[in-house]
Design an enzyme around this catalytic site. Structure first.
Site, PDB file in Angstrom:
ATOM      1  N   GLY A  35     -50.207 -17.465   9.561  1.00  0.00           N
ATOM      2  CA  GLY A  35     -50.520 -18.896   9.430  1.00  0.00           C
ATOM      3  C   GLY A  35     -51.584 -19.300  10.447  1.00  0.00           C
ATOM      4  O   GLY A  35     -51.580 -20.401  10.977  1.00  0.00           O
ATOM      5  N   LEU A  68     -54.600 -20.137  10.258  1.00  0.00           N
ATOM      6  CA  LEU A  68     -55.574 -21.195   9.944  1.00  0.00           C
ATOM      7  C   LEU A  68     -54.898 -22.555   9.805  1.00  0.00           C
ATOM      8  O   LEU A  68     -55.507 -23.524   9.362  1.00  0.00           O
ATOM      9  CB  LEU A  68     -56.347 -20.842   8.663  1.00  0.00           C
ATOM     10  CG  LEU A  68     -57.113 -19.520   8.693  1.00  0.00           C
ATOM     11  CD1 LEU A  68     -57.968 -19.355   7.442  1.00  0.00           C
ATOM     12  CD2 LEU A  68     -57.976 -19.402   9.953  1.00  0.00           C
ATOM     13  N   GLY A  69     -53.665 -22.627  10.238  1.00  0.00           N
ATOM     14  CA  GLY A  69     -52.920 -23.886  10.173  1.00  0.00           C
ATOM     15  C   GLY A  69     -53.152 -24.734  11.418  1.00  0.00           C
ATOM     16  O   GLY A  69     -53.968 -24.398  12.282  1.00  0.00           O
ATOM     17  N   ARG A 122     -54.802 -17.444   2.785  1.00  0.00           N
ATOM     18  CA  ARG A 122     -56.152 -17.520   2.190  1.00  0.00           C
ATOM     19  C   ARG A 122     -57.126 -18.009   3.249  1.00  0.00           C
ATOM     20  O   ARG A 122     -56.716 -18.528   4.280  1.00  0.00           O
ATOM     21  CB  ARG A 122     -56.143 -18.504   1.016  1.00  0.00           C
ATOM     22  CG  ARG A 122     -55.710 -19.910   1.404  1.00  0.00           C
ATOM     23  CD  ARG A 122     -55.620 -20.844   0.219  1.00  0.00           C
ATOM     24  NE  ARG A 122     -55.041 -22.132   0.598  1.00  0.00           N
ATOM     25  CZ  ARG A 122     -55.736 -23.116   1.175  1.00  0.00           C
ATOM     26  NH1 ARG A 122     -57.031 -22.937   1.436  1.00  0.00           N
ATOM     27  NH2 ARG A 122     -55.160 -24.262   1.524  1.00  0.00           N
ATOM     28  N   TYR A 137     -36.487 -28.007   4.572  1.00  0.00           N
ATOM     29  CA  TYR A 137     -37.215 -27.525   5.754  1.00  0.00           C
ATOM     30  C   TYR A 137     -36.253 -27.363   6.935  1.00  0.00           C
ATOM     31  O   TYR A 137     -36.230 -26.337   7.598  1.00  0.00           O
ATOM     32  CB  TYR A 137     -38.324 -28.508   6.098  1.00  0.00           C
ATOM     33  CG  TYR A 137     -39.087 -28.216   7.359  1.00  0.00           C
ATOM     34  CD1 TYR A 137     -38.989 -29.058   8.462  1.00  0.00           C
ATOM     35  CD2 TYR A 137     -39.943 -27.120   7.450  1.00  0.00           C
ATOM     36  CE1 TYR A 137     -39.705 -28.809   9.622  1.00  0.00           C
ATOM     37  CE2 TYR A 137     -40.667 -26.866   8.603  1.00  0.00           C
ATOM     38  CZ  TYR A 137     -40.549 -27.727   9.684  1.00  0.00           C
ATOM     39  OH  TYR A 137     -41.256 -27.484  10.832  1.00  0.00           O
TER      40      TYR A 137
HETATM   41  C1  VAH Z   1     -43.092 -31.867  10.095  1.00  0.00           C
HETATM   42  N1  VAH Z   1     -44.768 -31.606  11.849  1.00  0.00           N
HETATM   43  O1  VAH Z   1     -43.327 -33.058  10.147  1.00  0.00           O
HETATM   44  C2  VAH Z   1     -43.595 -30.983  11.244  1.00  0.00           C
HETATM   45  C3  VAH Z   1     -42.544 -30.854  12.310  1.00  0.00           C
HETATM   46  C4  VAH Z   1     -40.993 -32.146  13.761  1.00  0.00           C
HETATM   47  C5  VAH Z   1     -41.967 -32.219  12.687  1.00  0.00           C
HETATM   48  O2  VAH Z   1     -41.548 -29.965  11.949  1.00  0.00           O
HETATM   49  O3  VAH Z   1     -42.480 -31.356   9.194  1.00  0.00           O
END
Ligand code: VAH
Length: 316
Positions: A6, A8-9, A34, A141
């Site tokens: 990752g 280029l993030g 990519r 997430y």
């Molecule tokens: C997001 N910037 O907003 C990320 C991070 C704590 C936030 O995990 O998902």
């Protein structure tokens, strides 16, 4: 040799350059799913590989080709996109991570994997959230962040892989835009403040979240990776924070540099509910005690630096 996935993030692009400055360009291999425009310099400045983190074969080949012994695994799908595409989020964040950990086991590599304040949920104590506490996030997430923390601890306990990580707050930077998070409002607000002296926030007033300026985040990764392992009681993952603010407090800080800046609201219910499930502030005592975490930027010093650097970047 260090492999950054990752690369280029938002974090990866700055971390790769900083690592190359410290350890030498040829010792830091950048990889990304990519190529992306705007990163030509980074791609030219040292080894670069196209790598989809879910391709374990390719990951093994790259690890062997460069004799990698440290992997900084930043390939991820963040919170807002994770709610739009939960299965992709699980696939990249978990199947990608297990590929990296399996390599770490085979090659005895040190593995850094970021967690996040998103690893906490609505039943977590929200103020000065402790290092060890309830973690029942209600976003995909967040689920991948808790599972990732547990998986990294498992590979340390069971296979001796040297896994380490921090729970990042929202990260603010001027070089590369964030990729689909909930805290992204705190980056876009600076761009709009400079371009049009006003910004419409998708996060509501009064929504406090932990935030950090990118230079401090990069130091956290490097300092933790360099830390004496015998001092680490925790590993995956340390609470770290530098500041906590809501949109109004951020706007007040911006007005010190751009008088008359106007903040409007058009709240996005999805990202607002994500933000509401996260802590208001973290207790980062463990990181301070175990590896000397000590951020340098607060809200006003970050704002001053962001605005002066963005004015140059945006030719304003
Ligand atoms: C997001 N910037 O907003 C990320 C991070 C704590 C936030 O995990 O998902």
């Amino acid at each position: 040799k260090i492999l950054v996935t990752g690369a280029l993030g938002q974090i990866g692009s700055e971390l790769t350059n900083k690592l190359r400055g410290i350890y030498g360009s040829n010792n830091v291999i950048a990889s990304n799913r990519r190529k992306k425009e705007g990163h030509e310099e980074l791609i030219e400045a040292g080894p670069f590989e196209i790598l989809d983190i879910n391709d374990g074969e390719e990951l093994l080949k790259i690890t062997k080709r460069y004799n990698i012994n440290t992997i900084i695994n930043l390939a991820a799908i963040l919170s807002a996109i994770g709610e739009e595409r939960p299965l992709d989020c699980w696939n990249v964040n978990m199947n990608g991570l297990i590929n990296v950990l399996e390599i770490g086991k085979q090659t005895k590599s040190q593995i850094y994997t970021p967690s996040s304040i998103a690893a906490f949920g609505p039943t977590t104590p929200p103020d000065k959230t402790p290092q060890d506490t309830i973690q029942r996030p209600n976003t995909m997430y967040g689920v991948t962040k808790v599972a990732g923390e547990l998986l990294c601890d498992y590979y340390f306990e069971k296979f001796g892989v040297d896994t380490r990580g921090v729970r990042f707050p929202g990260l603010i930077s001027y070089k590369t835009l964030p990729g689909g998070g909930t805290t992204d409002y705190a980056v876009h607000i600076y761009y709009d403040a400079i371009k049009q002296k006003e910004y419409t926030s998708f996060i509501d007033k009064g929504t406090k979240m932990d935030m950090m300026y990118m230079p401090d985040a990069l130091d956290a990764i490097i300092d933790l990776m360099e830390a004496d392992p015998s001092k680490l009681i925790h590993r995956n993952a340390f609470n770290i924070s530098a500041m906590s603010f809501d949109p109004e407090e951020l706007a007040d800080s911006i007005r010190k540099e751009i008088p008359g800046f106007k903040l409007n609201y058009d709240v996005d219910p999805v990202r607002q509910s994500i933000a509401d499930s996260w802590p208001n502030s973290l207790d980062d005592t463990a990181a301070r005690e175990e590896w000397g975490w000590n951020p340098k930027y607060d809200l006003d010093t970050m704002t001053h630096d962001m605005i002066s650097k963005l004015k140059i970047k945006l030719n304003k």
